[in-house]
Write a protein that holds these residues in place. Structure first.
Motif: not given
Lengths: 332, 388
Positions: B150-158, B185-190, B235-238, B243-248
């Motif tokens: 939610a944070f990553k999607v909402g804050e995305h400049r687009d 550390e994983e979330v910080d990377r994401f 949303i789909k990109e995120v 999935e690439a980083q966490f496998g889910r």
């Protein structure tokens, strides 16, 4: 260098005389906005902003001031400014304060104090925004709230609010054939703010500009919540002529219907002298169409109420003590 | 990799917000969200996140304060439920119009009256058109993951829009579930630090929330709509990145055993897991049943949904809210409208279920599928299992 700057000691002694030279010439509330001629509120905001200075964020409740100052794509504001809705400027202002504080602490913004100042009209403060105001003051945010009270919902067309004075005619409490206007007395919001243990509470009006700006400066310095109740004439809503805007504020003080005082740490003090023999309230009422229907008997009822309110205030001024002095006395 | 822990989902959602290093939380308590509020304040009080917690006096002020703090550039989280969400309703469309990426955790609960504290979706449904991105989580893991998304999607400049994460009250919030909590550390990377477009600060003066006259108001509405419609790409990109980083894996519409299905149930939220068991049981009985789980409610994933129903003859859409006097539940209306122009489309029936915490069991889903197998019910929409 002007005379005021050359003789600072003299300036303090004759502050009112020299003050105009000391007031910032910078305009944070620009001309060209759409306020009515003789609007006391627009004038008060201009003075308030000068007293606040640039390190300020303004949160504006919905109302005349938001409408006249922010017609997209124009803005009259040379300060960071936000408007969200009608009932929540105190809540938004509290969020602004919390956000700035957190970001400053975390080094994400410049390390200096930026004051959050929320403003609203009497409706947005005393009625629909009352809960948000109470919450924000009680939570002790480092913020100032200024209520610009023109005693009715002027933006929507002069409807009665809890700031409307007794017997004033408004569009929802009109002077009818049976009922002569507003049937209850004005809510005393400054007193309610004192009861919130707000460190600095003051009443003011742009008719005494130096007094108002001094109060704003003092409130700005308080590290915590502060509240100013600023009485502003509305020629449109009061059915008074626009050139009487300043005069009406002065008469409100001189008759004692709106005395100018401050409550600092619990200690009451009158900030603008009122003549020993106060002017009769009639002098204040007569220039205003909203009171045109009043009979001499009704004016007498208002006069008696003002006399009692005045005495009550004098008792507080005489007997109240600051919490600091009470603490000092206990430790002796 | 994160550690698998047993954790109450409400608490896990607050932990997820903490992993996102929020700056401000403005929350008013309400059942069944209260553990979220309490745990967010615990996190702040223990100094685990350097943040301000505002103990607002109402939900209206919670969202108002959230707008104020987000407008300064502070990453802000709030949470609510039911009446609280409705109390916020005046402010919800303003938050999205101001393009402030606030994240709201919603413990979905029935709206009064009669007063009822248990779960359904009647709180979020009336808020559908406020311009917020809406995720629907099915289990505790999804609540945690989606909170971070939610944070990553909402804050995305687009995008620059507020996001709400819907978790069923009690059914999810009060369950202790096995959850893989990502490492900090994983979330910080994401999740990169929030870089706002404009903020309330004297160093760069802006006016926010100005008056829009008829000449500009419609354009403002359109631009908000363009933003939320286009957000599905982000949303789909995120979700791919996640999935690439966490496998889910996350998809707007998640299909379960639909490849050769004749009939499919449609669910949103925690009932998906119960419906899965029903589908397995039906398959054992020889019924070609499947399940579609909607995870993204706004923006509605039209293309994904159309792709997901290929070959299905009957859709049994479940709704957990009522559109009084309307054509059926809100999810049903949405889907029927979405498929109207399709040359080949399934028959669609509507069950209104699980209102105010009414239990819906595996057998109920089985019965619903069997009853709908002909593609028609005796009524346009059925209050399944409801007396009167």
């Amino acid at each position: 260098m002007n005379t005021a700057m050359k003789n600072p000691k003299n300036v303090i002694e004759n502050f009112d005389l020299y003050a105009p030279k000391l007031v910032s010439k910078e305009e944070f509330f620009s001309p060209g906005h759409r306020a009515c001629q003789g609007c006391g509120e627009a004038l008060a905001i201009r003075l308030m902003c000068k007293a606040l200075g640039k390190d300020t964020v303004i949160t504006n409740a919905t109302g005349c001031m938001e409408v006249i100052s922010s017609l997209y794509p124009t803005t009259a504001w040379n300060l960071p400014w936000i408007h969200v809705a009608f009932p929540n400027s105190a809540a938004v202002g509290s969020g602004v304060e919390a956000g700035l504080k957190a970001l400053r602490r975390k080094g994400k913004i410049a390390d200096r104090r930026v004051k959050s100042v929320a403003i609203g009209g009497d409706g947005g403060t005393m009625d629909i925004g009352f809960q948000a105001l109470s919450g924000a003051m009680e939570r002790c945010h480092d913020m100032l709230y200024v209520c610009f009270d023109n005693e009715a919902y002027m933006n929507t067309g002069i409807q009665r609010s809890s700031g409307t004075p007794f017997l004033a005619s408004t569009t929802t409490a009109p002077a009818g054939k049976k009922i002569p206007g507003n049937q209850v007395w004005k809510k005393n919001l400054p007193e309610i703010m004192v009861a919130h243990n707000v460190a600095y509470v003051a009443t003011a009006t742009p008719s005494y500009p130096i007094d108002f700006m001094n109060k704003v400066k003092k409130a700005r310095q308080i590290k915590g919540p502060a509240y100013i109740h600023c009485f502003v004439a509305c020629p449109t809503g009061w059915r008074s002529t626009s050139e009487t805007c300043i005069q009406l504020g002065r008469l409100a003080n001189e008759t004692g219907i709106f005395p100018l005082y401050e409550v600092e740490d619990g200690k009451y003090r009158l900030t603008v002298e009122v003549p020993e023999k106060r002017r009769p309230v009639q002098d204040y009422l007569k220039g205003q169409g909203r009171f045109r229907h009043l009979t001499p008997d009704q004016i007498q009822v208002i006069q008696e109420r003002i006399d009692i309110e005045w005495e009550t205030l004098m008792i507080k001024i005489e007997h109240s003590r600051s919490k600091e002095s009470l603490r000092a006395r206990r430790s002796r | 990799m994160g550690k698998r822990v047993g954790m109450e989902v409400a608490i896990a959602s607050a932990e997820a917000a903490a992993l996102c290093r929020f700056d401000v939380a403005a929350v008013y308590p309400i059942t069944p969200q209260s553990h979220v509020a309490e745990h967010l304040s615990d996190i702040v009080a223990d100094g685990r996140v350097d943040a301000s917690f505002i103990t607002v006096e109402s939900e209206h002020s919670a969202l108002s304060a959230a707008i104020g703090s987000e407008a300064t550039g502070a990453r802000t989280v709030t949470a609510t439920s039911s009446q609280g969400l409705l109390f916020m309703s005046e402010i919800l469309p303003i938050a999205s119009a101001m393009r402030l990426p606030i994240v709201m955790l919603i413990a979905n609960r029935a709206v009064s009256g009669p007063i009822n504290i248990w779960n359904d979706h009647s709180d979020i449904m009336p808020m559908r058109d406020t311009g917020w991105i809406s995720f629907f989580a099915e289990n505790g893991q999804e609540v945690v993951d989606m909170t971070i998304h939610a944070f990553k999607v909402g804050e995305h400049r687009d995008v620059m829009l507020p996001v709400n994460v819907n978790m069923d009250g009690f059914q999810l919030t009060h369950m202790v579930e096995p959850i893989i909590m990502p490492e900090q550390e994983e979330v910080d990377r994401f999740l990169p630090p929030y870089i706002p477009y404009a903020t309330l600060h004297p160093d760069r003066i802006v006016s926010m929330g100005t008056l829009g006259m008829p000449e500009i108001f419609a354009e403002a509405q359109k631009s908000k709509n363009v933003a939320i419609v286009n957000s599905i790409k982000v949303i789909k990109e995120v979700w791919k990145e996640w999935e690439a980083q966490f496998g889910r894996k996350y998809e707007p519409v998640q299909s379960y055993r639909t490849e050769d299905a004749d009939i499919a149930l449609v669910t949103m939220g925690s009932m998906g897991e119960t419906a899965e068991i029903a589908v397995d049981e039906l398959r054992k009985q020889g019924v070609k049943a499947g399940l579609l789980k909607i995870k993204l409610w706004r923006p509605f994933p039209f293309d994904d949904f159309k792709a997901a129903i290929k070959g299905i003859k009957v859709l049994a859409v479940t709704d957990r809210a009522v559109s009084f006097g309307g054509p059926g539940g809100p999810v049903f209306s949405e889907i029927r409208s979405a498929l109207y122009e399709e040359a080949v489309r399934p028959a669609i029936v509507n069950y209104i279920i699980g209102l105010g915490g009414r239990d819906v069991q595996v057998e109920d889903f089985i019965a619903m599928v069997k009853k709908a197998s002909g593609g028609k019910l005796s009524e346009p929409y059925e209050f399944y299992g409801v007396r009167g």
